[in-house]
Design an enzyme around this catalytic site. Structure first.
Site, PDB file in Angstrom:
ATOM      1  N   ASP A  71       0.839  -1.197   0.000  1.00 27.87           N
ATOM      2  CA  ASP A  71       0.000   0.000   0.000  1.00 27.87           C
ATOM      3  C   ASP A  71       0.876   1.250   0.000  1.00 27.87           C
ATOM      4  O   ASP A  71       1.963   1.251   0.586  1.00 27.87           O
ATOM      5  CB  ASP A  71      -0.897  -0.008   1.250  1.00 27.87           C
ATOM      6  N   ASN A 100     -10.544  -2.768  -6.231  1.00 30.62           N
ATOM      7  CA  ASN A 100      -9.727  -1.779  -6.943  1.00 30.62           C
ATOM      8  C   ASN A 100     -10.292  -1.381  -8.306  1.00 30.62           C
ATOM      9  O   ASN A 100      -9.827  -0.403  -8.911  1.00 30.62           O
ATOM     10  CB  ASN A 100      -8.294  -2.282  -7.115  1.00 30.62           C
ATOM     11  N   ARG A 156     -11.302   2.298  -8.955  1.00 31.55           N
ATOM     12  CA  ARG A 156     -10.360   3.368  -9.280  1.00 31.55           C
ATOM     13  C   ARG A 156     -10.584   3.854 -10.712  1.00 31.55           C
ATOM     14  O   ARG A 156     -11.345   3.260 -11.469  1.00 31.55           O
ATOM     15  CB  ARG A 156      -8.925   2.874  -9.091  1.00 31.55           C
ATOM     16  N   ARG A 165       0.038   7.350  -3.075  1.00 30.85           N
ATOM     17  CA  ARG A 165       0.349   8.423  -2.127  1.00 30.85           C
ATOM     18  C   ARG A 165       1.809   8.869  -2.277  1.00 30.85           C
ATOM     19  O   ARG A 165       2.116  10.062  -2.227  1.00 30.85           O
ATOM     20  CB  ARG A 165       0.087   7.940  -0.697  1.00 30.85           C
ATOM     21  N   HIS A 172       3.204   3.292  -8.866  1.00 34.05           N
ATOM     22  CA  HIS A 172       3.035   1.860  -9.117  1.00 34.05           C
ATOM     23  C   HIS A 172       4.256   1.277  -9.817  1.00 34.05           C
ATOM     24  O   HIS A 172       4.676   0.152  -9.517  1.00 34.05           O
ATOM     25  CB  HIS A 172       1.779   1.626  -9.949  1.00 34.05           C
TER      26      HIS A 172
END
Length: 247
Positions: A25, A73, A76, A29, A42
């Site tokens: 995770d 997910n 998203r 961010r 990513h």
């Protein structure tokens, strides 16, 4: 790459079978904090995966399971979802040779029916290509959710009961485990979640009943093999009772 061995690695039972699962995770961010697109995070996270897989034999990990894309997910943005799917494909193609050289066996868990057919074929190919490897067992969860996995497993059991292949009274914990996506893995000894969040997020709900958990504030793109080694050293000091009492 050399590390001081964690204390549990002195125990052959651990060094030969240690299973660590990671909820990776913080990629988005990490990138946002730097003013970059989330996909940059990513891509950096994929580099960390490569580094950690390479380090597994040195730090005592035989089985490494990574939560890459959950059933939730899909909520998203289309751009991010498509970018992640492309990243999965590039990782498999780019790392296939390295995995075979390093003895890494790659398997993918989760419901593949929603994935693009070319990606499904690629996953099938890499599983066949690395099937003979045994140094590190890398499992990647894609379109995976613990509740979804349990639902699919119980449906499969119900079908076999209806077909007369299985007697209801013979369904045990071991039976259910045999129908799970992870039937080829031991239960995880340790589950690590990065980024400071303290949720299990629908990951390995059945398998982690007696796993130890570590929640670290480190964002996944900053998570190095040394970070994992430190976590394992601390893990080696824990007393695991599995519901019993130490004598």
């Amino acid at each position: 790459m050399t590390f001081d061995q964690p204390s549990h690695a002195e125990d052959p039972a651990h060094s030969n079978r240690l299973h660590v699962a990671v909820i990776m995770d913080g990629n988005g961010r990490w990138a946002t904090n730097r003013g970059w697109p989330r996909l940059v995070g990513h891509r950096k996270g994929a580099e960390r995966v490569r580094e950690l897989v390479d380090a597994c034999p040195d730090i005592g990990i035989k089985y490494l399971t990574l939560y890459a894309f959950s059933t939730e997910n899909w909520k998203r943005s289309t751009e991010e979802v498509m970018g992640l799917m492309s990243l999965f494909a590039r990782y498999v193609k780019r790392e296939a040779g390295r995995m075979n050289r390093e003895g890494v066996r790659l398997r993918v868990i989760g419901d593949r029916t929603r994935l693009d057919c070319k990606l499904r074929e690629l996953f099938d190919w890499i599983e066949r290509e690395t099937a003979g490897n045994d140094r590190v067992h890398l499992t990647v969860a894609v379109n995976y959710g613990g509740r979804d996995e349990i639902r699919r497993a119980t449906q499969a059991i119900a079908r076999d009961v209806a077909a007369g292949k299985l007697e209801p009274e013979n369904v045990s914990d071991a039976t259910l485990s045999d129908y799970m996506d992870t039937h080829f893995l031991p239960d995880p000894d340790l589950v690590v979640r990065t980024s400071g969040e303290t949720r299990v997020s629908n990951f390995l709900l059945w398998q982690s009943a007696y796993s130890e958990y570590v929640f670290t504030p480190v964002l996944w793109p900053d998570f190095t093999p040394q970070t994992m080694n430190t976590i394992l050293q601390n893990f080696g000091q824990r007393e695991r009772r599995f519901g019993g009492v130490l004598k």
